[in-house]
Design an enzyme around this catalytic site. Structure first.
Site, PDB file in Angstrom:
ATOM      1  N   GLY A 103      55.127  -2.830  33.538  1.00 39.58           N
ATOM      2  CA  GLY A 103      54.394  -2.250  34.952  1.00 39.58           C
ATOM      3  C   GLY A 103      55.057  -2.613  36.256  1.00 39.58           C
ATOM      4  O   GLY A 103      54.283  -2.656  37.202  1.00 39.58           O
ATOM      5  N   ASN A 122      56.994  -0.948  37.924  1.00 40.33           N
ATOM      6  CA  ASN A 122      56.998   0.330  38.900  1.00 40.33           C
ATOM      7  C   ASN A 122      55.574   0.371  39.162  1.00 40.33           C
ATOM      8  O   ASN A 122      55.464   0.896  40.300  1.00 40.33           O
ATOM      9  CB  ASN A 122      57.560   1.499  38.208  1.00 40.33           C
ATOM     10  CG  ASN A 122      59.116   1.866  38.674  1.00 40.33           C
ATOM     11  OD1 ASN A 122      59.404   1.700  39.738  1.00 40.33           O
ATOM     12  ND2 ASN A 122      59.783   2.104  37.641  1.00 40.33           N
ATOM     13  N   ARG A 130      55.433   7.781  26.202  1.00 42.69           N
ATOM     14  CA  ARG A 130      54.943   8.762  25.259  1.00 42.69           C
ATOM     15  C   ARG A 130      55.349  10.102  25.871  1.00 42.69           C
ATOM     16  O   ARG A 130      55.335  10.460  26.944  1.00 42.69           O
ATOM     17  CB  ARG A 130      53.470   8.762  25.152  1.00 42.69           C
ATOM     18  CG  ARG A 130      52.922   7.260  24.854  1.00 42.69           C
ATOM     19  CD  ARG A 130      52.963   7.465  23.023  1.00 42.69           C
ATOM     20  NE  ARG A 130      52.036   8.462  22.570  1.00 42.69           N
ATOM     21  CZ  ARG A 130      51.890   9.049  21.472  1.00 42.69           C
ATOM     22  NH1 ARG A 130      52.759   8.643  20.600  1.00 42.69           N
ATOM     23  NH2 ARG A 130      51.097   9.776  21.013  1.00 42.69           N
ATOM     24  N   ILE A 131      55.647  11.147  25.036  1.00 40.65           N
ATOM     25  CA  ILE A 131      55.780  12.403  25.449  1.00 40.65           C
ATOM     26  C   ILE A 131      54.404  13.101  25.099  1.00 40.65           C
ATOM     27  O   ILE A 131      53.828  13.204  24.204  1.00 40.65           O
ATOM     28  CB  ILE A 131      56.939  13.164  24.380  1.00 40.65           C
ATOM     29  CG1 ILE A 131      58.463  12.299  24.629  1.00 40.65           C
ATOM     30  CG2 ILE A 131      57.062  14.735  24.577  1.00 40.65           C
ATOM     31  CD1 ILE A 131      59.343  13.099  23.582  1.00 40.65           C
ATOM     32  N   ASN A 155      56.695  11.757  37.311  1.00 41.28           N
ATOM     33  CA  ASN A 155      57.454  10.433  36.370  1.00 41.28           C
ATOM     34  C   ASN A 155      58.554  10.283  37.296  1.00 41.28           C
ATOM     35  O   ASN A 155      59.125  10.647  37.862  1.00 41.28           O
ATOM     36  CB  ASN A 155      57.782  11.295  34.899  1.00 41.28           C
ATOM     37  CG  ASN A 155      58.568  10.351  34.106  1.00 41.28           C
ATOM     38  OD1 ASN A 155      58.032   9.201  34.034  1.00 41.28           O
ATOM     39  ND2 ASN A 155      59.509  10.768  33.461  1.00 41.28           N
ATOM     40  N   HIS A 164      62.684   8.624  36.250  1.00 43.45           N
ATOM     41  CA  HIS A 164      63.572   8.771  35.178  1.00 43.45           C
ATOM     42  C   HIS A 164      64.903   7.965  35.552  1.00 43.45           C
ATOM     43  O   HIS A 164      65.368   8.131  36.654  1.00 43.45           O
ATOM     44  CB  HIS A 164      63.972  10.105  34.445  1.00 43.45           C
ATOM     45  CG  HIS A 164      65.059  10.254  33.441  1.00 43.45           C
ATOM     46  ND1 HIS A 164      64.450   9.904  32.219  1.00 43.45           N
ATOM     47  CD2 HIS A 164      66.278  10.440  33.388  1.00 43.45           C
ATOM     48  CE1 HIS A 164      65.707  10.338  31.330  1.00 43.45           C
ATOM     49  NE2 HIS A 164      66.727  10.402  32.132  1.00 43.45           N
ATOM     50  N   THR A 215      57.214  18.556  33.545  1.00 37.07           N
ATOM     51  CA  THR A 215      56.982  19.939  32.850  1.00 37.07           C
ATOM     52  C   THR A 215      56.974  19.698  31.384  1.00 37.07           C
ATOM     53  O   THR A 215      57.471  18.641  30.888  1.00 37.07           O
ATOM     54  CB  THR A 215      58.101  20.949  33.399  1.00 37.07           C
ATOM     55  OG1 THR A 215      59.337  20.415  32.740  1.00 37.07           O
ATOM     56  CG2 THR A 215      57.929  21.270  34.870  1.00 37.07           C
ATOM     57  N   ASP A 253      62.247  16.114  31.068  1.00 33.68           N
ATOM     58  CA  ASP A 253      63.006  15.409  32.208  1.00 33.68           C
ATOM     59  C   ASP A 253      63.475  16.766  33.042  1.00 33.68           C
ATOM     60  O   ASP A 253      64.513  16.523  33.408  1.00 33.68           O
ATOM     61  CB  ASP A 253      64.072  14.386  31.922  1.00 33.68           C
ATOM     62  CG  ASP A 253      63.552  13.244  31.046  1.00 33.68           C
ATOM     63  OD1 ASP A 253      62.224  12.985  31.605  1.00 33.68           O
ATOM     64  OD2 ASP A 253      64.011  12.678  30.437  1.00 33.68           O
ATOM     65  N   GLU A 258      64.576   1.796  41.669  1.00 34.70           N
ATOM     66  CA  GLU A 258      63.120   2.464  41.325  1.00 34.70           C
ATOM     67  C   GLU A 258      61.913   2.239  42.062  1.00 34.70           C
ATOM     68  O   GLU A 258      61.294   2.638  42.608  1.00 34.70           O
ATOM     69  CB  GLU A 258      63.157   2.358  39.871  1.00 34.70           C
ATOM     70  CG  GLU A 258      63.955   3.271  38.800  1.00 34.70           C
ATOM     71  CD  GLU A 258      63.652   3.167  37.444  1.00 34.70           C
ATOM     72  OE1 GLU A 258      62.662   2.202  37.109  1.00 34.70           O
ATOM     73  OE2 GLU A 258      64.451   3.400  36.658  1.00 34.70           O
TER      74      GLU A 258
END
Length: 331
Positions: A11, A13, A89-90, A105, A107, A139, A143, A172
């Site tokens: 955690g 970020n 998780r997707i 998100n 990446h 979406t 990515d 990030e």
């Protein structure tokens, strides 16, 4: 805006987002930190900072069922936006669709390069000189959502996956809070709103931008053409940032304001000439409504030769309803 942050691990970020949210000028407030791992270290940090937490393991569950439980936790906490911060998780397409535009998100690559996993090894293997991080909207395609911001990190001689990953992670932590803050402020940012109106106005046939009484305006039909829209930024003491569009007259103007005063108002000076103000700096703005009023107002100002050609092109492309409604029918 109240937001939920989904995590799966340490955690860091999330912590960067949390501490940034407590600084002056923040556009968001974290109301929940949720995880698919009850032992995630980030949950302890959040709880220690007084943030509500939630955890539900995903093992043994259908993806959609686990998504529904996580979504319900976010909704129950009052979140209006979900930020993924190392959430491994997707999400199902249905979840993503329900939160379209409100699911963010980060990446660890400079998208569109290196979608998916193993980004650092792929960058090193390709001999890239730079790596980095990207904040993007989520979406259904992995990515592939709108890029909101990026930070570049130099790849140094002798870099390993671990050394490069550590520096990208530092980037990030700087990037994510700033981009989230800017994105969530965007619906109230005059520059962003003007850019969006300008893009749509200039897409109409023979539209030209020209200031009028200190406001950006758009007219059509050549040098002697008529104005069909103005952009009003809190002019004459009004609190609104608005699109000014032409109505059919005072009766329609009054009807629109009576029916939806949260969306429409009578603009000072322009209202006497049958122009209505469509408020842009408000929650839940529907850009389809803006498009509708721009085109409708353009039709009232454009010469017949332009509307006829435009209608023919739109009909051929299957983009025009032959029975174009009056303003009150849709909005």
């Amino acid at each position: 805006m109240p937001v939920a942050v989904f995590i799966s691990g340490s955690g860091t970020n999330m912590a960067a987002l949390l501490y940034a949210s407590r600084m002056a000028g923040s556009a968001y407030d974290i109301v929940l930190v949720a995880s698919n791992d009850p032992d995630a270290e980030g949950l302890k940090l959040a709880a220690g900072e007084g943030i509500a937490t939630f955890a539900r393991p995903h093992r043994g569950m259908e993806r959609a069922d686990h998504d529904a439980i996580m979504e319900q936790a976010a909704t129950d906490a009052g979140a209006q936006c979900i930020i993924l911060a190392g959430y491994m998780r997707i999400l199902t397409p249905e979840f993503v669709e329900r939160w379209a535009g409100r699911l963010i998100n980060i990446h660890p690559s400079l998208l569109p390069k290196y979608r998916g996993l193993d980004t650092h090894s792929r960058a090193l293997g390709a001999g890239d000189k730079t790596a980095g991080a990207t904040v993007h909207l989520v979406t259904a395609e992995l990515d592939a959502g709108e890029i909101l911001g990026q930070a570049q990190v130099a790849i140094l001689p002798g870099d390993t996956e671990a050394s490069l990953s550590a520096r990208v992670r530092l980037a990030e932590h700087q990037l994510y809070p700033r981009v989230v803050n800017a994105y969530l402020k965007r619906p109230y940012d005059p520059s962003y709103l003007l850019d969006q109106v300008r893009l749509r106005a200039l897409a109409l046939p023979e539209a030209q931008e020209r200031d009028s009484h200190g406001s950006p305006g758009w007219r059509t039909g050549g040098k002697s053409g008529r104005y069909f829209a103005y952009f009003s930024q809190q002019h004459h003491g009004e609190p609104h940032i608005a699109l000014l569009a032409k109505t059919s007259g005072q009766d329609e103007l009054a009807e629109l304001i009576d029916r939806d005063p949260a969306a429409f108002f009578r603009p000072a000076y322009y209202g006497a000439s049958d122009w209505v103000g469509l408020i842009l700096n408000r929650p839940g703005l529907d850009w389809a409504q803006v498009n509708y009023w721009l085109e409708r107002s353009w039709r009232m100002a454009a010469p017949r030769r332009l509307t006829s050609l435009h209608d023919a092109d739109m009909l051929e492309a299957g983009l025009l309803d032959p029975d174009l409604p009056d303003a009150g029918d849709q909005f």
